[in-house]
Design a protein around this motif. Structure first.
Motif, PDB file in Angstrom:
ATOM      1  N   ARG A 182      55.636  29.844  78.261  1.00 39.87           N
ATOM      2  CA  ARG A 182      56.351  31.112  78.132  1.00 39.87           C
ATOM      3  C   ARG A 182      56.137  31.907  79.421  1.00 39.87           C
ATOM      4  NH1 ARG A 182      53.790  31.814  72.962  1.00 39.87           N
ATOM      5  NH2 ARG A 182      53.033  33.862  73.646  1.00 39.87           N
ATOM      6  N   LEU A 254      56.275  42.488  78.921  1.00 40.18           N
ATOM      7  CA  LEU A 254      55.259  42.387  77.874  1.00 40.18           C
ATOM      8  C   LEU A 254      55.730  42.961  76.546  1.00 40.18           C
ATOM      9  CD1 LEU A 254      52.102  43.262  80.014  1.00 40.18           C
ATOM     10  CD2 LEU A 254      52.846  41.013  79.208  1.00 40.18           C
ATOM     11  N   ALA A 255      56.841  43.668  76.552  1.00 39.31           N
ATOM     12  CA  ALA A 255      57.405  44.206  75.305  1.00 39.31           C
ATOM     13  C   ALA A 255      58.258  43.169  74.575  1.00 39.31           C
ATOM     14  CB  ALA A 255      58.233  45.451  75.597  1.00 39.31           C
ATOM     15  N   ARG A 256      58.519  42.036  75.210  1.00 42.63           N
ATOM     16  CA  ARG A 256      59.365  41.012  74.594  1.00 42.63           C
ATOM     17  C   ARG A 256      58.612  40.273  73.495  1.00 42.63           C
ATOM     18  NH1 ARG A 256      64.075  39.899  77.563  1.00 42.63           N
ATOM     19  NH2 ARG A 256      64.272  37.892  76.492  1.00 42.63           N
ATOM     20  N   ASP A 257      59.377  39.722  72.578  1.00 42.99           N
ATOM     21  CA  ASP A 257      58.803  38.950  71.483  1.00 42.99           C
ATOM     22  C   ASP A 257      59.527  37.610  71.381  1.00 42.99           C
ATOM     23  OD1 ASP A 257      57.393  38.132  69.275  1.00 42.99           O
ATOM     24  OD2 ASP A 257      58.553  39.361  67.847  1.00 42.99           O
ATOM     25  N   PRO A 258      58.837  36.528  71.694  1.00 39.36           N
ATOM     26  CA  PRO A 258      57.424  36.444  72.098  1.00 39.36           C
ATOM     27  C   PRO A 258      57.247  36.872  73.549  1.00 39.36           C
ATOM     28  CG  PRO A 258      58.413  34.270  72.180  1.00 39.36           C
ATOM     29  CD  PRO A 258      59.473  35.184  71.622  1.00 39.36           C
ATOM     30  N   ARG A 259      56.097  37.416  73.844  1.00 41.93           N
ATOM     31  CA  ARG A 259      55.863  37.866  75.215  1.00 41.93           C
ATOM     32  C   ARG A 259      55.417  36.686  76.074  1.00 41.93           C
ATOM     33  NH1 ARG A 259      50.547  37.837  76.024  1.00 41.93           N
ATOM     34  NH2 ARG A 259      49.118  38.258  74.300  1.00 41.93           N
ATOM     35  N   THR A 261      53.193  34.397  78.484  1.00 42.07           N
ATOM     36  CA  THR A 261      51.757  34.204  78.685  1.00 42.07           C
ATOM     37  C   THR A 261      51.421  34.119  80.176  1.00 42.07           C
ATOM     38  OG1 THR A 261      51.942  31.793  78.554  1.00 42.07           O
ATOM     39  CG2 THR A 261      51.549  32.987  76.484  1.00 42.07           C
ATOM     40  N   ASP A 288      44.517  36.644  77.927  1.00 38.11           N
ATOM     41  CA  ASP A 288      45.780  36.841  77.211  1.00 38.11           C
ATOM     42  C   ASP A 288      46.999  36.630  78.101  1.00 38.11           C
ATOM     43  OD1 ASP A 288      44.327  37.679  74.915  1.00 38.11           O
ATOM     44  OD2 ASP A 288      44.133  39.687  75.765  1.00 38.11           O
TER      45      ASP A 288
END
Length: 351
Positions: A182, A254-259, A261, A288
């Motif tokens: 990701r 970082l606000a995305r889903d899924p964020r 890695t 993280d």
């Protein structure tokens, strides 16, 4: 109106020839210290500052200056770590040759070819010029020795840079080898339209800056070779290479889903902003999130994994190529880069 003071005016006052006065300014070793001091004292009394530098350069066939075409603001030039390193290297070469360095500023969104046409210089160093810039035509029309640094690459003309495709590919392979799939990209320097937001494949491929366009291509090719669906990789672009811009890009990614890695940035300054965004979000780096920068400019202090560019060497070699007294060779000089692994990258989290 006051009478214009010339070399002949001073010569008449001192009682010497015009050539003798000229020697006082251009060939002081030809005169006694006493005579030169007397000529300079009279010149000062008459308000004469010295021969016109433009006229003198035309007579001698040289200006004693190297023109640097720089496509950013001057405050940026003396604040951006990569630009500072490059300028230091170029300044070393200019100092070795005892010539001046004239910065011909072309800030983003501004095209001023007239300052290139009127510049009294012996050679040009073109630093990161976007495709189709009006200044390019003005540079080529001058027919002076010219070296292009980073971009654009024009076949048949001297060029110095790194292998952008390979360097970006190494950055991607590093995080992929750590198990990351990701991915996210935080980019600057794609276009001059001032846009902030998501950059689709069309925006990425049509970037106006060749080096950045090729760098993004390197990310994409390496990602696809590792089985990453590049169309699904979020890419956030900003207009200016500033830490706050990197923070903006980091927050969006970082606000995305899924964020993601792992986030890859095409400058270290952007990467520092992404690290700030990760801290704001309560994420630990590298447990993280892994972050990779580019250029190794101020990255060591932040323990940032990055691609090292030999910025000072690039500037020094560009200057020496232009100021050696020989015409620059029409070759593409590719200097080595290096992946520097530090503490901002680690194996991908299991979840």
């Amino acid at each position: 109106m006051a009478e214009r003071v010339t070399l002949q005016t001073i010569a008449d006052r001192v009682g010497v020839s015009r050539a003798t006065v000229s020697y006082a300014f251009s060939r002081p070793d030809q005169l006694s210290e006493e005579l030169r001091a007397r000529i300079l004292r009279v010149a000062g009394e008459l308000g004469y500052a010295g021969p016109n530098p433009t006229a003198r350069s035309l007579r001698l066939g040289r200006a004693g200056a190297l023109g640097l075409i720089f496509t950013e603001t001057l405050p940026y030039a003396f604040a951006d770590p990569y630009s500072i390193g490059f300028l230091q290297g170029l300044a070393v070469a200019a100092e070795e040759a005892a010539v001046g360095l004239l910065i011909l500023q072309q800030p983003p969104g501004v095209q001023r070819p007239e300052i290139v046409r009127n510049a009294v210089v012996d050679a040009f160093c073109v630093f990161s010029l976007p495709d189709g810039h009006a200044t390019l035509e003005a540079v080529l029309a001058r027919r002076l020795p010219t070296v292009f640094v980073d971009e654009p690459y024009i076949p048949g003309l001297p060029f110095i840079g790194i292998d952008e495709l390979a360097a970006a590919g190494e950055a991607v392979r590093h995080v992929v080898d750590l198990g990351h799939r990701r991915l996210g990209l935080a980019l600057v320097g794609l276009h001059q339209d001032g846009r902030h937001g998501w950059a689709d494949l069309r925006r990425q491929r049509s970037a106006e800056y060749e080096a950045m366009r090729t760098r993004v291509q390197g990310y994409r090719v390496a990602g696809e070779q590792a089985g990453v669906d590049w169309a699904s990789v979020p890419v956030y672009e900003v207009a200016g290479n500033a830490r706050e811009s990197g923070r903006e890009a980091g927050r969006a990614l970082l606000a995305r889903d899924p964020r993601p890695t792992a986030i890859l940035c095409n400058t270290d300054v952007m990467a520092l902003g992404v690290l700030d965004a990760a801290a704001e979000a309560g994420l630990k780096v590298p447990e993280d999130l892994s972050v990779v920068g580019f250029s190794d400019s101020g990255a060591e202090e932040a323990d940032l994994t990055t691609i090292r560019q030999p910025k000072q060497l690039i500037g020094k070699m560009a200057g020496r190529m232009l100021l050696s007294g020989l015409p620059p060779e029409p070759e593409r000089l590719i200097l080595p880069h290096e992946l520097i692994v530090r503490g901002s990258t680690a194996r991908a989290p299991l979840a």
